[in-house]
Scaffold this active site. Structure first.
Site, PDB file in Angstrom:
ATOM      1  N   ASP A 192      -6.056   2.100  -3.135  1.00  0.00           N
ATOM      2  CA  ASP A 192      -7.293   1.762  -2.182  1.00  0.00           C
ATOM      3  C   ASP A 192      -7.649   2.789  -1.620  1.00  0.00           C
ATOM      4  OD1 ASP A 192      -5.590   1.522  -0.383  1.00  0.00           O
ATOM      5  OD2 ASP A 192      -6.224  -0.567   0.378  1.00  0.00           O
ATOM      6  N   SER A 232       0.753  -0.965   0.107  1.00  0.00           N
ATOM      7  CA  SER A 232       0.081  -0.030  -0.140  1.00  0.00           C
ATOM      8  C   SER A 232       0.966   1.193   0.174  1.00  0.00           C
ATOM      9  CB  SER A 232      -1.040   0.040   1.098  1.00  0.00           C
ATOM     10  OG  SER A 232      -1.830   0.837   1.108  1.00  0.00           O
TER      11      SER A 232
END
Length: 458
Positions: A245, A96
């Site tokens: 995301d 991430s």
């Protein structure tokens, strides 16, 4: 070899150290044994270590007889959507927003949702069995029983078509956007999405080289995006993170708009259109007190969960709610997705601006008055030592008594990094900063001392 531990968002560690190919291979075997699926989707972000760890995970899955569909570089929410659309589990090789040397494994169950804590625990326990040379596991399949690994390079097209369909024919003609792909998983598709619905797009942070993911770009570094928005006279800037995301935004003046403000804007918009199920929005304990006060003023209920989009999703599904999110920019539009999706969030934000015909700064004017908040990330040897740090919790209780109802203190171990996050909210100039620094120094001292004591005891 240490075991893989699931945090708030999968398993993470330094690639080829804590997260070695051998460990990931074993994790693939354990995952296949516990999820009992015949096929798995596997994708990754742009980190240099991605192909190595994807190969290891795929080998573990295939070694237990599962077929692997390799979708290549693709955002986490795209794999979640594919998992839901095809009703098969999925895995993403990504850390991430972490630096490029880190990597991680995120797993999705059938339906595109994060695994339950119970399932993660079962996988961890099975992993211990796989790694223990003294334990004889089930016989590995041979011949036609071995899983196949096949590539599917066109999976991104289906995902983009899905996102476009969510606008129900509306377009973004006349809007100029700057999109920062964080040199990550959405670098190849971010501009395509917004151009397809009519926006004029300037793309930055879309030239990954394996090591520049999240480096001076994306949602963790919005200064570059802010400068580009002003230079290009853009209406909006969109900052994704490494696996796309989450999303933060920049308005036409170059001001960064955080997750709390974006969530407030979406909440009010849905409420005004009669689409906010239960007249309720879901947030986490990190959400600014100003957000909660703003929603209460509008008669909107705020439901609070622990940090992590898994908890937000669980709360949404428990009550059939439509919208929830985190301060970090993870926002879940439950009627459209099973997880936070930065590209979708950007699309809905741009659509809201197009529908209202108002600039973002005007839409946000007076919406949320933030209570001063300070967040300090304290690097520690072992975040789990926080639970037993009595001196720290005693100091927290004293600070909370001093602040009263006008402020709050939150300490929590990071689920993805060796950090303790110290968050303080308090009215008044410098008050939150003073309390946060005092507590941070104590956390650092106490946890380093506890770690040293533990090492000397061994």
């Amino acid at each position: 070899m240490g075991r893989a531990r699931f945090g708030t968002d999968g398993v993470r560690g330094v690639a080829n150290a804590e997260l070695s190919p051998e460990l990931v291979l074993a994790l693939g075997r354990a995952t296949a044994r516990k999820l009992l699926a015949t096929s798995f989707l596997v994708g990754r972000d742009t980190r240099r270590s991605g192909p190595m760890l994807q190969a290891a995970l795929s080998a573990g899955l295939a070694g237990e007889g599962a077929d692997v569909i390799d979708v290549g570089i693709l955002p986490t929410p795209a794999i979640a959507w594919l998992s839901a659309d095809r009703d098969i589990p999925g895995a993403v090789i990504s850390a991430s927003h972490n630096p490029f040397a880190d990597n991680g494994i995120k797993l999705f169950a059938r339906g595109g949702t994060k695994l339950s804590v119970e399932t993660e625990t079962a996988i961890e326990e099975e992993l211990e069995q796989v790694l223990d040379p003294g334990i004889r596991g089930p016989r590995s399949p041979e011949g036609f029983g071995v899983g196949r690994v096949v590539s599917e390079p066109g999976a991104a097209d289906a995902y983009l078509a899905h996102l476009v369909s969510l606008l129900e024919g509306r377009r973004l003609d006349g809007l100029r956007l700057v999109v920062d792909g964080a040199n990550g998983a959405a670098a190849e598709i971010a501009a395509r999405l917004y151009e397809e619905v009519g926006a004029e797009v300037v793309a930055i942070g879309c030239e990954p080289d394996g090591s520049n993911i999240n480096s001076g770009c994306g949602s963790t570094h919005t200064d570059t995006l802010a400068t580009a928005v002003v230079e290009h006279g853009a209406d909006l800037g969109l900052a994704l993170d490494g696996d796309a995301d989450r999303l933060l935004a920049v308005d036409a003046t170059g001001a960064t708009i955080g997750g709390d403000e974006l969530l407030a804007l979406f909440t009010v918009d849905l409420a005004e259109r009669g689409q906010l199920a239960g007249n309720t929005v879901v947030v986490t304990v990190m959400t600014n007190l100003g957000f909660k006060l703003a929603m209460e003023h509008r008669g909107i209920t705020v439901k609070e969960t622990p940090v992590g989009d898994r908890h937000v999703l669980a709360a949404l599904d428990a009550d059939g709610l439509a919208l929830g999110g985190e301060q970090s920019g993870h926002i879940i539009f439950r009627r459209m997705a099973t997880t936070g999706d930065g590209l979708l969030t950007g699309l809905i934000l741009a659509d809201l601006m197009a529908r209202s015909k108002k600039p973002l700064a005007e839409l946000l004017d007076g919406l949320v008055t933030r209570v001063p908040q300070v967040l300090v990330n304290v690097q520690v040897p072992d975040p789990d030592l926080l639970a037993a740090a009595d001196a720290v919790w005693s100091a927290v209780a004293e600070e909370e008594t001093r602040l009263g109802e006008q402020g709050r203190v939150l300490l929590r171990p990071s689920g993805t990094e060796p950090l303790v996050r110290v968050m303080v909210e308090a009215p008044g100039d410098g008050v939150a900063e003073e309390v946060a620094q005092r507590l941070s120094a104590l956390v650092r001292h106490e946890l380093h001392a506890a770690a040293s004591l533990g090492r000397s005891g061994n």
